[in-house]
Design a protein around this motif. Structure first.
Motif, short mmCIF file in Angstrom:
data_model
loop_
_atom_site.label_atom_id
_atom_site.label_comp_id
_atom_site.label_asym_id
_atom_site.label_seq_id
_atom_site.Cartn_x
_atom_site.Cartn_y
_atom_site.Cartn_z
N ASN A 95 0.82 -1.21 0.00
CA ASN A 95 0.00 0.00 0.00
C ASN A 95 0.85 1.26 0.00
N ALA A 96 2.10 1.15 0.41
CA ALA A 96 2.96 2.33 0.49
C ALA A 96 3.23 2.95 -0.88
N VAL A 97 3.08 2.16 -1.92
CA VAL A 97 3.27 2.67 -3.27
C VAL A 97 2.33 3.86 -3.51
N SER A 98 1.12 3.77 -2.99
CA SER A 98 0.12 4.82 -3.24
C SER A 98 -0.22 5.67 -2.01
N ILE A 99 0.45 5.43 -0.88
CA ILE A 99 0.19 6.21 0.33
C ILE A 99 1.49 6.90 0.75
N PRO A 100 1.63 8.19 0.40
CA PRO A 100 2.90 8.89 0.64
C PRO A 100 3.40 8.86 2.08
N GLU A 101 2.52 9.02 3.05
CA GLU A 101 2.96 9.05 4.45
C GLU A 101 3.55 7.70 4.87
N LEU A 102 2.94 6.63 4.45
CA LEU A 102 3.44 5.29 4.75
C LEU A 102 4.76 5.04 4.02
N ARG A 103 4.80 5.40 2.75
CA ARG A 103 6.02 5.23 1.96
C ARG A 103 7.19 5.98 2.62
N LYS A 104 6.93 7.20 3.08
CA LYS A 104 7.97 8.01 3.73
C LYS A 104 8.56 7.29 4.93
N GLU A 105 7.71 6.73 5.79
CA GLU A 105 8.20 6.03 6.98
C GLU A 105 9.02 4.79 6.61
N ILE A 106 8.59 4.07 5.59
CA ILE A 106 9.34 2.90 5.14
C ILE A 106 10.69 3.33 4.58
N LEU A 107 10.69 4.38 3.77
CA LEU A 107 11.94 4.88 3.18
C LEU A 107 12.92 5.36 4.25
N LEU A 108 12.40 5.95 5.32
CA LEU A 108 13.27 6.44 6.40
C LEU A 108 13.99 5.30 7.12
N GLY A 109 13.54 4.07 6.91
CA GLY A 109 14.18 2.92 7.53
C GLY A 109 15.32 2.32 6.71
N LEU A 110 15.68 2.92 5.60
CA LEU A 110 16.68 2.35 4.69
C LEU A 110 17.97 1.95 5.41
N ASN A 111 18.54 2.84 6.20
CA ASN A 111 19.80 2.49 6.89
C ASN A 111 19.61 1.32 7.84
N CYS A 112 18.45 1.22 8.44
CA CYS A 112 18.12 0.09 9.31
C CYS A 112 18.14 -1.21 8.51
N TYR A 113 17.50 -1.21 7.35
CA TYR A 113 17.44 -2.43 6.55
C TYR A 113 18.83 -2.86 6.10
N LYS A 114 19.68 -1.87 5.80
CA LYS A 114 21.05 -2.17 5.36
C LYS A 114 21.85 -2.91 6.44
N VAL A 115 21.53 -2.64 7.71
CA VAL A 115 22.20 -3.33 8.82
C VAL A 115 21.95 -4.83 8.75
N PHE A 116 20.78 -5.21 8.27
CA PHE A 116 20.38 -6.62 8.25
C PHE A 116 20.61 -7.28 6.88
N GLU A 117 21.21 -6.55 5.97
CA GLU A 117 21.38 -7.02 4.59
C GLU A 117 22.18 -8.32 4.49
N LYS A 118 23.19 -8.49 5.28
CA LYS A 118 24.03 -9.69 5.21
C LYS A 118 23.84 -10.55 6.46
N HIS A 119 22.66 -10.52 7.01
CA HIS A 119 22.36 -11.26 8.24
C HIS A 119 22.47 -12.77 7.98
N PRO A 120 22.99 -13.53 8.95
CA PRO A 120 23.12 -14.98 8.76
C PRO A 120 21.78 -15.71 8.61
N ASP A 121 20.71 -15.15 9.16
CA ASP A 121 19.39 -15.76 9.00
C ASP A 121 18.87 -15.37 7.61
N GLU A 122 18.63 -16.37 6.77
CA GLU A 122 18.25 -16.11 5.38
C GLU A 122 16.96 -15.30 5.26
N LYS A 123 15.97 -15.55 6.15
CA LYS A 123 14.72 -14.79 6.09
C LYS A 123 14.97 -13.31 6.36
#
Length: 140
Positions: A95-123
């Motif tokens: 839904n974030a594709v069409s809801i700017p406020e939600l998309r913004k909050e997800i995008l603000l998490g980018l650095n957080c997601y990068k921390v888990f990019e090479k995580h040993p847990d595949e999921k």
């Protein structure tokens, strides 16, 4: 243990799948609980059942995403919880594709997601990669 930015929102005025999101602060704080039942309820009943129900999001979803990113950034969590929290954010991307406020909050998490990019847990790794791709696609 409480999450400081929870108090920034008037949760009773926000909506979730079944009405008012007034109980959101309890569930968000329960994500940090050592009690498996409380944690399970917070993840399955609240995150995946109320804040993002069958990929549908609500007015409470952007602040919930913000709180979840805060938790991921500031607390030591086991792989299962990390995986569930990232999967919740990923479910919100539909839904974030069409809801700017939600998309913004997800995008603000980018650095957080990068921390888990090479995580040993595949999921964890795969979900983080997917969120990074979402950010690169919709981050402008």
């Amino acid at each position: 243990m409480t999450i400081p930015l929870i108090d920034e929102y008037n949760w009773q005025e926000l909506e979730q799948a079944y009405g008012s999101a007034e109980n959101a602060p309890k569930f968000l704080n329960d994500l940090l609980s050592g009690d498996e039942d409380l944690l399970d309820e917070a993840i399955n009943d609240f995150l995946f059942g109320q804040a993002c129900h069958q990929y549908t999001t609500y007015s409470c979803t952007p602040p919930v995403v913000k709180c979840v990113v805060f938790i991921l950034n500031n607390y030591e969590l086991d792989s299962y919880i990390i995986s569930q929290l990232l999967q919740f954010i990923h479910a919100c991307t539909y839904n974030a594709v069409s809801i700017p406020e939600l998309r913004k909050e997800i995008l603000l998490g980018l650095n957080c997601y990068k921390v888990f990019e090479k995580h040993p847990d595949e999921k964890v790794d795969l979900t983080a990669d997917s969120l990074i791709k979402f950010c690169s696609t919709y981050g402008g």
